[in-house]
Scaffold this motif. Structure first.
Motif, mmCIF file in Angstrom:
data_model
loop_
_atom_site.group_PDB
_atom_site.id
_atom_site.type_symbol
_atom_site.label_atom_id
_atom_site.label_comp_id
_atom_site.label_asym_id
_atom_site.label_seq_id
_atom_site.Cartn_x
_atom_site.Cartn_y
_atom_site.Cartn_z
ATOM 1 N N TYR B 11 -2.396 -4.682 -3.897
ATOM 2 C CA TYR B 11 -2.488 -3.241 -3.667
ATOM 3 C C TYR B 11 -1.508 -2.866 -4.726
ATOM 4 N N ALA B 17 -1.563 -9.089 -1.098
ATOM 5 C CA ALA B 17 -1.674 -8.980 0.484
ATOM 6 C C ALA B 17 -2.450 -10.283 0.863
ATOM 7 N N PRO B 36 1.860 -12.946 11.756
ATOM 8 C CA PRO B 36 2.951 -11.687 12.029
ATOM 9 C C PRO B 36 2.283 -10.355 11.544
ATOM 10 N N SER B 37 3.027 -9.383 11.693
ATOM 11 C CA SER B 37 2.850 -8.209 10.912
ATOM 12 C C SER B 37 2.817 -8.096 9.350
ATOM 13 N N GLY B 38 2.103 -7.730 8.586
ATOM 14 C CA GLY B 38 2.192 -7.784 7.147
ATOM 15 C C GLY B 38 1.501 -9.087 6.464
ATOM 16 N N ALA B 39 0.831 -9.960 7.378
ATOM 17 C CA ALA B 39 0.489 -11.213 7.092
ATOM 18 C C ALA B 39 -0.840 -11.357 5.970
ATOM 19 N N GLY B 40 -1.458 -9.888 6.459
ATOM 20 C CA GLY B 40 -2.612 -9.662 5.798
ATOM 21 C C GLY B 40 -3.945 -9.604 6.479
ATOM 22 N N LYS B 41 -3.868 -9.521 7.851
ATOM 23 C CA LYS B 41 -4.929 -9.568 8.646
ATOM 24 C C LYS B 41 -5.932 -8.270 8.639
ATOM 25 N N THR B 42 -5.226 -7.267 8.734
ATOM 26 C CA THR B 42 -5.929 -5.851 8.364
ATOM 27 C C THR B 42 -6.649 -5.773 6.921
HETATM 28 N N1 LIG Z 1 -3.267 0.563 1.275
HETATM 29 C C1 LIG Z 1 -1.951 -0.394 1.040
HETATM 30 N N2 LIG Z 1 -1.411 -0.115 -0.046
HETATM 31 C C2 LIG Z 1 -0.303 -0.897 -0.498
HETATM 32 N N3 LIG Z 1 -0.012 -1.952 0.261
HETATM 33 C C3 LIG Z 1 -0.782 -2.401 1.380
HETATM 34 C C4 LIG Z 1 -1.950 -1.589 1.789
HETATM 35 N N4 LIG Z 1 -2.371 -1.901 3.036
HETATM 36 C C5 LIG Z 1 -1.359 -2.917 3.314
HETATM 37 N N5 LIG Z 1 -0.688 -3.014 2.299
HETATM 38 C C6 LIG Z 1 0.403 -4.386 2.240
HETATM 39 O O1 LIG Z 1 -0.424 -5.545 2.121
HETATM 40 C C7 LIG Z 1 0.360 -6.277 3.080
HETATM 41 C C8 LIG Z 1 -0.590 -6.841 4.426
HETATM 42 O O2 LIG Z 1 -0.668 -5.812 5.143
HETATM 43 P P1 LIG Z 1 -1.815 -5.793 6.316
HETATM 44 O O3 LIG Z 1 -3.274 -6.378 5.927
HETATM 45 O O4 LIG Z 1 -1.950 -4.544 6.949
HETATM 46 O O5 LIG Z 1 -1.040 -6.885 7.464
HETATM 47 P P2 LIG Z 1 -1.273 -6.977 8.693
HETATM 48 O O6 LIG Z 1 -2.492 -6.320 9.370
HETATM 49 O O7 LIG Z 1 -1.296 -8.385 9.155
HETATM 50 O O8 LIG Z 1 -0.049 -6.348 9.525
HETATM 51 C C9 LIG Z 1 1.691 -5.776 3.541
HETATM 52 O O9 LIG Z 1 2.577 -6.115 2.909
HETATM 53 C C10 LIG Z 1 1.229 -4.305 3.247
HETATM 54 O O10 LIG Z 1 2.546 -3.479 3.149
#
Ligand SMILES: Nc1ncnc2c1ncn2[C@@H]1O[C@H](COP(=O)(O)OP(=O)(O)O)[C@@H](O)[C@H]1O
Ligand SMILES: [Mg+2]
Lengths: 300, 220
Positions: B11, B17, B36-42
């Motif tokens: 991103y 990510a 953990p949070s920020g791992a890239g699941k979403t």
């Molecule tokens: N739209 C976005 N723009 C920039 N960075 C993003 C965006 N979405 C997620 N990130 C970054 O990508 C990484 C993974 O995020 P995310 O997939 O949301 O993790 P999780 O769901 O595991 O908490 C994080 O460091 C987050 O800050």
């Protein structure tokens, strides 16, 4: 397919209802804009009809010098008849001019009693051919003959014509630039309203995208929305002008008609109304069409 | 059902990510993605749902290569997939019934069929009595069940759930997990992202663990 369209239409009207205040403001702004535009347009339209009529009936009268003898008059007359612009030419002798004057002074010819000699000049009344009956045509013709030594004066209502043309041009340019400004203004207003509506429904739009709604399906209600706003705004403006003129100007209309000649006053008719409504709808459509970026930018 | 081949996602920033993810999820699985949070699941779910495009690599979902999918084809692709979120994403101004019916309305389904299907699915998630309520009047567990009903009404081949129990009390969370299990039993492949390691272990043996955008363990 029918269900889909019905659903779309339903949600356009729902949109309008949910944003009633916003829609009201937008529509009234568009209405006012259109009233101003239309009023100017009608004035210009009627002035131009007036101009045409006037020029159509325009006669050029050339007056001979007192010193001009019969031979000179004859020569000038045949020279002028030979010109391509001339349709008919009528000679009015000094005597005839006097008779005409006496006729027009019926009952008051005492005024003329003291005269020992006829002060009126002989003249030619010239009517130009249709294709030369324009302001330019007349002025060119006059410029062409004005060098003639035998002529004392050329009369074609030039002072009036000049003054009228100045006013007419001013109106035309004002209404033209006003029209362009107001169209842009309407476009801008509609486009902003649509953007606000999109913003107020962004969550719903987001969800629509999540469940697989096509871009067209999401945008369609907003297009309809823009069209409705432009159309309704233009419609109310037409209605308002129509009622105002009919209620308050009916008496004046008769004299106006007389002034313009032969009942030529042009007011809102079916074709003008049609054009205005289509224009309103088109501006509305354009206003919403080009506001769709924000929908594409919702990233879901 | 899902295949990722050397997928990376950046991103804007230089920190990816996700980086170099390769995995396969067969049809009919019940898989957790944890970390953990920020791992890239979403991010992983977004790639699978075609919300985001991968910076690198190939992603094939139900036979469609979505790394190269045309923008205009995405809605049709999404109709085969259900999604559920932590914050439910319901339309608060529509009733439960309309929230669920919405998914069918947008594809132009006949009113009669919509009614039948919505009743069926609401009954199945146990919310038929609340069909005329508005989402804000429901409990979190109920709202999530509405969201699940909406996600499964089209009989999706795949259901993606991002922290579906993140906003719920443990007993309600349990209820939702059971519901997802039941959906899986009907043949739908399910991928759940959660930071709750314990819950993942309790409900499945198929767990993919992410950390810093990379696969740490894959117990499939
Ligand atoms: N739209 C976005 N723009 C920039 N960075 C993003 C965006 N979405 C997620 N990130 C970054 O990508 C990484 C993974 O995020 P995310 O997939 O949301 O993790 P999780 O769901 O595991 O908490 C994080 O460091 C987050 O800050
Ligand atoms: Mg997340």
């Amino acid at each position: 397919m029918i269900h889909k369209i019905l659903y779309c239409l339903k949600s356009s009207f729902q949109n309008l209802r949910n944003n009633l205040f916003l829609s009201f403001i937008t529509t009234s702004t568009i209405t006012i804009t259109f009233i101003i535009c239309l009023a100017f347009f009608l004035i210009v339209l009627n002035l131009s009809v007036f101009k045409e009529n006037w020029v159509d009936r325009l006669q050029i009268i050339v007056y001979f010098n007192d010193s001009a003898n019969a031979a000179t008059i004859d020569k000038t007359r045949s020279e002028l008849s030979a010109m391509v612009e001339v349709e008919t030419i009528t000679f009015v002798s000094r005597k005839e001019a006097m008779v005409l004057l006496q006729q027009s002074l019926q009952g008051q010819d005492g005024i003329l009693e003291g005269l020992t000699e006829n002060p009126l000049p002989a003249s030619l009344e010239i009517k130009l051919k249709q294709e030369y009956l324009s302001v330019d045509g007349v002025e060119n013709f006059v410029a062409g003959i004005s060098g003639n030594e035998a002529l004392q004066d050329i009369e074609y209502g030039q002072k009036w014509l000049q003054r009228f043309l100045t006013i007419f041009e001013a109106f035309r340019i004002t209404s033209l630039s006003l029209g362009v400004c107001l169209i842009l203004f309407t476009y801008f207003i509609i486009s902003n309203t649509i953007k606000l509506m999109i913003f107020s429904r962004r969550e719903e739009i987001e969800i629509m995208k999540l469940v697989g709604a096509t871009s067209l399906f999401i945008k369609f209600p907003f297009w309809i929305e823009g069209i409705i706003q432009g159309f309704v705004g233009a419609g109310i403006a037409l209605l308002f002008l129509y009622c105002t003129v009919n209620l308050f100007l009916t008496n004046h209309l008769v004299s106006l008609n007389f002034f313009l000649g032969a009942g030529n006053f042009i007011f809102i008719n079916f074709s003008i109304a049609g054009i205005v409504l289509v224009l309103g709808a088109l501006i509305g459509l354009a206003g919403s069409l080009f506001s769709m970026n924000s929908i594409d930018e919702f990233n879901v | 059902m899902i295949q990722l081949h050397q997928v990376s996602k950046l991103y804007g920033s230089n920190i990816p990510a996700l980086s170099d993810i390769s995995l396969t999820i067969p049809k009919g699985e019940f898989v957790f993605v944890t970390g953990p949070s920020g791992a890239g699941k979403t991010t992983l779910l977004k790639l699978i749902f075609s919300s985001e495009r991968p910076s690198q690599g190939e992603i094939v979902v139900d036979g469609v290569n979505i790394a190269r999918i045309k923008q205009s084809a995405i809605p049709y692709f999404r109709r085969k997939i259900g999604v559920v979120f932590q914050d439910f994403k319901l339309i608060n101004s529509k009733t439960v019934y309309d929230n669920v019916a919405f998914t069918l309305d947008i594809v132009g389904t006949q009113r009669k069929i919509v009614k039948k299907k919505v009743w069926q699915v609401l009954k199945w998630v146990g919310l038929l009595p609340k069909k005329d309520s508005y989402p804000p009047c429901l409990s979190g567990g109920e709202q999530q069940r509405v969201a699940i009903a909406r996600a499964i009404i089209n009989n999706p081949v795949l259901l993606l759930a991002d922290e579906p129990t993140g906003n719920l009390d443990p007993d309600l969370a349990l209820e939702i997990m059971k519901l997802l299990k039941a959906i899986n039993a009907r043949g739908t492949t399910i991928v759940i992202a959660t930071h709750n390691q314990a819950m993942a272990q309790r409900f499945s043996d198929n767990i993919i663990t992410l950390a810093h955008g990379q696969i740490q363990t894959n117990s499939q």
